[in-house]
Enzyme design. Structure first.
Site, PDB file in Angstrom:
ATOM      1  N   GLU A  99      13.338 -51.558  11.310  1.00 38.36           N
ATOM      2  CA  GLU A  99      14.538 -50.724  11.130  1.00 38.36           C
ATOM      3  C   GLU A  99      15.257 -51.061   9.835  1.00 38.36           C
ATOM      4  O   GLU A  99      15.808 -50.181   9.178  1.00 38.36           O
ATOM      5  CB  GLU A  99      15.474 -50.883  12.333  1.00 38.36           C
ATOM      6  CG  GLU A  99      14.863 -50.484  13.661  1.00 38.36           C
ATOM      7  CD  GLU A  99      14.151 -49.146  13.618  1.00 38.36           C
ATOM      8  OE1 GLU A  99      14.775 -48.164  13.180  1.00 38.36           O
ATOM      9  OE2 GLU A  99      12.964 -49.068  14.003  1.00 38.36           O
ATOM     10  N   GLU A 153      16.987 -45.850  13.111  1.00 39.73           N
ATOM     11  CA  GLU A 153      17.463 -46.570  11.932  1.00 39.73           C
ATOM     12  C   GLU A 153      18.708 -46.015  11.266  1.00 39.73           C
ATOM     13  O   GLU A 153      18.925 -46.275  10.079  1.00 39.73           O
ATOM     14  CB  GLU A 153      16.343 -46.591  10.905  1.00 39.73           C
ATOM     15  CG  GLU A 153      16.048 -45.229  10.225  1.00 39.73           C
ATOM     16  CD  GLU A 153      14.927 -44.424  10.868  1.00 39.73           C
ATOM     17  OE1 GLU A 153      14.581 -44.716  12.010  1.00 39.73           O
ATOM     18  OE2 GLU A 153      14.412 -43.499  10.215  1.00 39.73           O
TER      19      GLU A 153
END
Ligand code: NAG
Ligand code: NAG
Ligand code: NAG
Ligand code: NAG
Ligand code: NAG
Length: 951
Positions: free
Chosen positions: A387, A353
């Site tokens: 994410e 992420e």
């Protein structure tokens, strides 16, 4: 290590030696550190004494001392990599150079500086006062080649308290071909031949450099304070070759320039917000992107071929929808002006992420409507949702230390179920299958761990990496779901908004979260949650409906003395006689008498843990179990869908823990001939799958297969109309159950299924239209054909695999190839996993896992993993995450003393070599094997009799 990277031989050998020696050094130092830590357990700093004491020497634990606080960095990185080698005179290079200037504030008088650095050659170090620019004289500097990764600088004169300083370092590094740090990856691209030359399109090699810095790899790119709470502002410049594009967390501006007579591009990125080092990212590639022109500029980037084929369009749309949804739920705008999401051919995790520049596996981001199954599409949507949630939970508000990693992982997982709603996916009920039941498995072992550990128990990189597991992600999500129901969703959402607003650009511990949530409700959130966060495991609640006697106990598969603690258990329940939901709260271990759990009428039954909101299992007296079963057989709609699944999952697992006769669990599966819902079926199949694993090498397997064939026929027939035409029903969960029906029916020898599969396959083979079978069905159909077919079928699928250009499509074929029963084909397939030109590195572990799932492949896969243990651990040294899943998968069937001994042998070898790699995963599979051995011994005859009786 350097296999297939195009690195020159000499260089490769050099790196090999370097690695081996640094590993030895590392191990030695790790031991010494361990001794040191044992002898001098870390203590909290003494109260302030004489101010003249100047700290020297390394800190006593692996954490940076707190006397320097980084504020901002200015970093230059120059990788020498070319994206393509276009003429024979260009030498590819994997080196990078750079420099970094970090501005620090000094909190304590001090002559030594500690940062992190690893695998770098630091060539220059300078320290200056920020106000006068006066240089401080540096006596020495060195990297500690041990687990601390400390980079120590000694100064002649002390830095003064409250002073600000610049620490400048110049360094050189190497792009490795492992999948962490700053690494190089290769792929091929179709290059169109010039038309007039009438040549075939040509595959050309491409190179890219990208980074994976979580959790502790930023130190391998530049010397830095590599701890999540040491947040700073980053001003990054990447200098790269013409023909490549650089991407990083902030927006960049590219300029052509000449350096030493060569053309280069200088991409200067805007300053980032204050952030943690692990969330930084650097990418240099010749990827292409598509983008939106909304106020937040969203880009999806990938190989040129994939972008041109339109495979990025779906994820771009999903991203817009989900981002909007989150801004509403969280009450905070996405903090950056842009977001890049990039699909990489090689990455060790499904996605990472990095703030504003998220990395994905190709199958996690790219969507091709012609070849994607519904499941592929759902995966893209849920992964993006996860994410994006991390942009707030993790990047904006970060855990103070890795011991609270669940604040990132649990939240992102939980929130993703809300995020995907924006794109029309209703998956909320599936959280029980995907997260709760998954976490139940791992958390029923002694070797599990609490959601939040003590800071001091998490120190080394492997301590940290091991936390990226089902407890952190799935239990975290399941427990948050329980909390939201406990305090109401509205109060929960308000508390979350307060938490994000209060801790944005800062760090938090889980108690900070609870304090915010507590303000929104009269319920005792802190008391309730601490039992679920600090204690390992979860309880089984036992209710005796004749007396109302209720108790809780730590649920463990292997009955050793469990922990003696109690959880605060919020029980939602109803009875047949009054179908309205009520709640009860059990705070003690018990047994205590609960009059409302006592059944007066002999036909009445009790169902507890409605919709499996609570993170616990429920056991009843046998009579109540039987009455629930009869209700299911009479009219299953009275019992909520989630509970139909959960009753089955609880019964099988409670039976595995020797707390219930397994025949009760088996009896519960019989009603399924009348149910077509996905959740109950999936729960049953998962558990029957486990029985199959325990018995598919014994004479019990015959009766099991016959029973399954009988059980599945009804479900198979429900969808047969669709199936024989190669099409699918409308409802998303029906589609999943259709696939279940086909794979169970075909793998248990239902003749019409096998015939159907063969005929669809032949059609597909002979048809000019390559997509005559619906993508949902391809995996199951191909698997059946290959399992029942010959070498030619395998080779055909292998050719298809090689030809496929979409990762999700390749994955289906890669799975199907593992279904063959031919030992030699399986063995050859295993060998292919060592050759990245056949099976990409990123797919190695899952391919071995598929083969191990096949009863014919099991022993081969285990021998293979043991035989190549050092190669695999080297390749995946830092990616302990997938090593854990590899161990888990290749030993799932283990239930004999010989197998247990082999595992213990591996553990001893690891200990002798002082290797802590995947140590917890190894411990977990040993424990599971022991539990299996005991269970199989005790239950084999009962199981055999039951299945025989059902025929
Ligand atoms: C590069 O080398 C290959 C094989 O050695 C040759 O076929 C090709 O023509 C060369 N290309 C250039 C641009 O010199
Ligand atoms: C750091 O590297 C960049 C690029 O090579 C260079 O322009 C800059 O002058 C260097 N900084 C220092 C302080 O040497
Ligand atoms: C450092 O700063 C703090 C707060 O600004 C101040 O109270 C303290 O006296 C300063 N200490 C020194 C040694 O300058
Ligand atoms: C670091 O320096 C050593 C010794 O000069 C050299 O052999 C090695 O290649 C260098 N490593 C990198 C990553 O530049
Ligand atoms: C479990 O139930 C079966 C069938 O009712 C019975 O034969 C068996 O003895 C029971 N086992 C135990 C351990 O109670």
């Amino acid at each position: 290590m350097a296999k297939g990277t195009g690195m020159t031989k000499v260089l490769a050998v050099g790196i090999g030696i370097l690695t081996v020696s640094s590993v030895c050094g590392l191990v030695m130092m790790a031991v010494m550190y361990k001794i040191q830590i044992d002898n001098y357990p870390p203590v909290s700093p003494p109260p302030p004494i004489k101010p003249t004491v100047i700290p020297t020497g390394p800190p006593q634990n692996l954490r940076l001392p707190d006397h320097l606080i980084p504020e901002s960095y200015k970093v230059f990185i120059q990788p020498y990599l070319y994206a393509a080698i276009t003429n024979n005179y260009t030498n590819q290079s994997f080196a990078f150079t750079g420099n970094s200037t970090v501005r620090v504030k000094c909190m304590k008088l001090s002559k030594s500086i500690f940062l992190h650095a690893q695998d770098l050659n630091v060539t220059t170090v300078e320290v200056r006062k920020s106000d006068s620019n006066e240089k401080l004289s540096v006596i020495s500097y060195k990297i500690h080649h041990n687990e601390s990764n400390f980079f120590e600088i000694q100064l002649e004169d002390a830095m003064s308290k409250n002073g600000t300083y610049y620490i400048f370092t110049k360094f050189e590094g190497e792009l490795f071909d492992g999948l962490d740090g700053f690494y190089v990856s290769q792929y091929t691209e179709k290059v169109k031949a010039k038309e007039e030359e009438e040549e075939e399109d040509e595959d050309q090699k491409r190179f890219l450099a990208t980074s994976m810095l979580q959790p502790t790899n930023a130190r391998r790119v530049f010397p830095c304070f590599d701890e999540p709470a040491l947040k700073a502002v980053f001003d990054i410049t990447v200098i790269h070759r013409p023909g490549t594009v650089a991407m990083s967390n902030a927006e960049g501006d590219a300029d052509q320039t000449e350096i030493d007579g060569e053309e280069w591009i200088v991409t200067k990125f805007e300053e980032t917000p204050i952030m943690s080092t692990y969330s930084l990212a650097f990418t240099v590639s010749d990827f292409k992107c598509i983008m939106t022109h909304s106020s937040t500029k969203m880009h999806v980037c990938a190989r040129k071929d994939a972008i041109e084929a339109g495979h990025a369009e779906y994820s771009l749309k999903v991203t817009e929808d989900i981002l909007k949804q989150y801004q509403k739920i969280f009450g905070l705008n996405y903090p950056l002006t842009k977001i890049h999401q990039i699909a990489f051919p090689d990455i060790s995790v499904a996605a990472m992420e990095n703030w504003g520049v998220i990395s994905y596996q190709e199958s996690g981001l790219l969507y091709d409507k012609y070849t994607a199954s519904t499941f592929d599409q759902e995966r893209v949507a849920t992964l993006i949702a996860r994410e994006l949630a991390h942009q707030w939970f993790g990047n904006l508000v970060t855990m103070r230390w890795w011991n609270d990693l669940w604040l990132n992982g649990g939240f992102a997982t939980y929130m993703s179920y809300f995020g995907v709603e924006a794109d029309g996916w209703d998956l909320k009920d599936l959280i029980v299958l995907r997260e709760t039941q998954t976490a139940f498995q791992v958390d029923s072992l002694n070797s599990s761990h609490p959601l939040s550990l003590q800071e001091n128990d998490v120190q080394t990189s492997s301590d940290i990496t091991e936390l990226f597991d089902a407890i952190t992600y799935s239990k975290g999500a399941a427990v948050l779901r329980m909390l939201a129901t406990f305090m109401t969703q509205e109060a929960f959402d308000n508390g979350i908004r307060m938490y994000l607003a209060k801790f944005e650009y800062k760090n938090a511990a889980y108690k900070d979260l609870l304090t915010c949530l507590q303000k929104e409700t009269k319920e005792d959130v802190e008391g309730f949650m601490s039992t679920w966060i600090e204690q390992v495991g979860y309880p089984v609640i036992t209710i005796i409906t004749q007396t109302g006697e209720t108790s809780q106990e730590h649920f463990l598969l292997k009955q050793t003395q469990g922990h003696d603690f109690a959880w605060q258990v919020h029980i939602r329940y109803f009875k047949a006689s009054e179908l309205t939901e009520k709640t009860d709260f059990l705070k003690v271990k018990g047994p205590v008498r609960r009059p409302h759990f006592q059944l007066q009428d002999k036909d009445d039954w009790l169902l507890a843990n409605i919709n499996c909101v609570g993170f616990f299992r429920v056991n009843y007296d046998e009579e109540n179990w039987n009455k629930l079963r009869m209700q299911l057989e009479r009219n299953h709609h009275v019992i909520p869908i989630i509970n139909r699944g959960q009753l089955i999952d609880d019964a099988f697992n409670i039976a595995r823990a020797h707390r219930l006769n397994v025949t009760i669990a088996l009896n519960l599966t019989k009603y399924l001939v009348n149910d077509t819902e996905y959740i109950p079926w999936e729960s049953a199949l998962k558990n029957l799958d486990h029985l199959i694993l325990m018995f598919d090498r014994s004479e019990v397997y015959g009766p099991i297969t016959k029973y399954l064939r009988k059980l599945i026929t009804q479900l198979y027939d429900t969808f047969e109309e669709y199936t024989i035409n190669g099409t699918v029903p409308e409802k998303h969960t029906d589609q999943y159950n259709q696939v279940n029906a086909i794979s169970v029916a075909c793998s248990n020898g239902l003749t019409k299924c096998i015939t159907m599969a063969r005929s669809l396959f032949e059609n597909d083979k002979n048809s000019s239209n390559k997509f005559s079978i619906h993508p949902n069905l391809r995996k199951a159909i191909y698997c059946s054909v290959i399992a029942n077919g010959d070498e030619n079928d395998w080779e055909f699928a292998w050719e298809e695999y090689k030809r496929a250009t979409v990762a999700a499509e390749k994955d289906k074929l890669r799975y199907a190839l593992s279904c063959t029963k031919e030992i030699w084909l399986l063995n050859r397939y295993l060998q292919y996993t060592l050759d990245p030109s056949k099976i990409r590195k990123t797919d190695m572990v899952s391919t071995i896992n598929y083969i191990a799932k096949n009863v014919a492949g099991q022993p081969l896969a285990w021998d293979f993993v043991r035989g190549h243990w050092s190669y695999i651990t080297q390749e995946y040294g830092a990616g302990v995450i997938s090593l854990g899943s590899l161990l888990d998968a290749v030993t799932k069937r283990f239930s004999t003393d010989v197998e247990l001994e082999e595992l213990k042998q591996l553990q001893r070898e690891q200990e002798e070599k002082k290797q802590g790699i995947a140590a917890r995963a190894l411990e977990q599979v040993i424990e599971r094997t022991e539990a299996n051995i005991k269970w199989v011994k005790e239950n084999k005859q009962i199981v055999k009799d039951w299945f025989t009786g059902e025929l």
